[in-house]
Design an enzyme around this catalytic site. Structure first.
Site, PDB file in Angstrom:
ATOM      1  N   HIS A  46       0.821  -1.231   0.000  1.00 34.48           N
ATOM      2  CA  HIS A  46       0.000   0.000   0.000  1.00 34.48           C
ATOM      3  C   HIS A  46       0.847   1.271   0.000  1.00 34.48           C
ATOM      4  CE1 HIS A  46      -3.673  -2.208   0.407  1.00 34.48           C
ATOM      5  NE2 HIS A  46      -3.373  -2.691   1.595  1.00 34.48           N
ATOM      6  N   ASP A 106      -2.428 -10.768  -2.317  1.00 38.33           N
ATOM      7  CA  ASP A 106      -3.037 -10.241  -1.086  1.00 38.33           C
ATOM      8  C   ASP A 106      -4.490  -9.867  -1.396  1.00 38.33           C
ATOM      9  OD1 ASP A 106      -1.995  -8.783   1.703  1.00 38.33           O
ATOM     10  OD2 ASP A 106      -3.702  -7.769   0.796  1.00 38.33           O
ATOM     11  N   HIS A 126      -6.096  -7.355  -0.566  1.00 39.43           N
ATOM     12  CA  HIS A 126      -6.253  -5.924  -0.846  1.00 39.43           C
ATOM     13  C   HIS A 126      -5.467  -5.556  -2.104  1.00 39.43           C
ATOM     14  CE1 HIS A 126      -6.767  -6.394   3.584  1.00 39.43           C
ATOM     15  NE2 HIS A 126      -7.801  -5.597   3.341  1.00 39.43           N
TER      16      HIS A 126
HETATM   17 ZN   LIG Z   1      -4.057  -7.254   2.664  1.00 37.67          ZN
END
Ligand SMILES: [Zn+2]
Length: 308
Positions: A125, A162, A164
């Site tokens: 991220h 992942d 996300h």
């Molecule tokens: Zn994640």
């Protein structure tokens, strides 16, 4: 065949606070699973700290200095609602990025066939100019640019399973056709990016999956969308953003994968690495928040790496 394992005690000391899902217990659970005799053949190495020039290939000086300058002497400092620094966070972040750098160096030098970086904080991220979502520096992107700029690899791919979307890796790669980013992720979900329409310069493949998608939809997306594009890209190195929070037991998402799905996708990615990259593959831990599912899933993934 040799699989390297990079980790460092500092990665256990990074402490985002009690009740934070990205806890030191996550890494302890992974390392405990790897204490099993079946993993005795892993070549264990201490993750070095990433050098400043490695960070600066992805992040501007202002970001690097901002993170390292914000690390508190005591207590905690929150960068945003999710992303919290403790006194050990600076070293942990440097070791996490440095693990991927060292793993890239080792596979390019043919000291290892592949490598797993058991590190935290995670990285995917972290955008070039912004830490977010538990992530400070983008470990996978830092490794990719190390491979390209120091080792002269022409094309480097990051594949991210992942749950996300790796908005940070996409942001770092989306304007650069020598890099490739592919992600399966639950959608909608944090961080909100990762629509199929986000394709970069033709070098980004996003496979958003509905909650409850499960194994069949995940495998269909990988098989139909990611593997053909990855094959066409012909990566000279495959880096895996290996988060295990798409597991059915994970408390942060509902994608409903199982350990067998991580075995399967790892086999598929190794096939691509074998075909185009002399087998070179580096995986780095991202998310995964149910401790036993995380440990079992990471073990399933690493078992395949060791069988390469
Ligand atoms: Zn994640």
């Amino acid at each position: 065949m040799t699989t390297f394992l990079y980790t460092h005690p500092a990665c256990l000391d990074h402490d985002p606070g009690r009740h934070h899902p990205e806890s030191p217990a996550r890494l302890r659970a992974v390392l405990a699973a790897l204490d099993d005799p079946e993993f005795a053949r892993l070549e264990r190495s201490e993750a070095p700290e990433a050098a400043r020039e490695d960070l600066l290939r992805v992040h501007p000086r202002r970001h690097v200095d901002g993170i390292l300058g914000t690390v508190p002497q005591t207590g905690h400092i929150a960068i945003d609602a999710d992303t919290v620094l403790s006194p050990a966070s600076g070293e942990a972040a440097l070791r996490a990025a440095g693990a991927v750098v060292a793993a890239v160096d080792a596979v390019v030098a043919k000291e290892a066939d592949n490598a797993f970086c058991a590190v935290r904080p995670p990285g995917h991220h972290a955008e070039p100019q912004r830490a977010m979502g538990f992530c400070l520096f983008n470990n996978a992107a830092i490794g990719a640019l190390r491979a390209r700029e120091v080792h002269g690899l022409a094309r480097v791919a990051v594949v991210d399973f992942d749950v996300h979307h790796g908005n940070g890796t996409q942001a770092a790669f989306e304007a650069d056709g020598t890099l490739f980013y592919a992600s399966t992720h639950q959608f909608p979900l944090y961080p909100g990016t990762g629509a199929a329409s986000e394709t970069g310069v033709g070098n980004v493949v996003n496979v958003p999956l509905r909650p409850m998608a499960g194994s069949s939809q995940f495998r269909l997306g990988v098989t139909q969308r990611i593997l053909p594009a990855l094959d066409a890209f012909r990566p000279e190195l495959v880096i895996v953003s290996a988060g295990f929070d798409a597991h059915r037991s994970d408390p942060l998402a509902q994608l409903m994968l199982e350990e067998a799905d991580y075995t399967w996708v790892t086999e598929k990615l190794l096939e691509i690495a074998d075909r185009h990259a002399a087998g070179r593959l580096v995986a780095t831990l991202e998310g995964g928040y149910d401790l036993s599912a995380l440990a079992a899933s990471a073990a399933a993934h690493i078992r395949v790496l060791m069988s390469a």
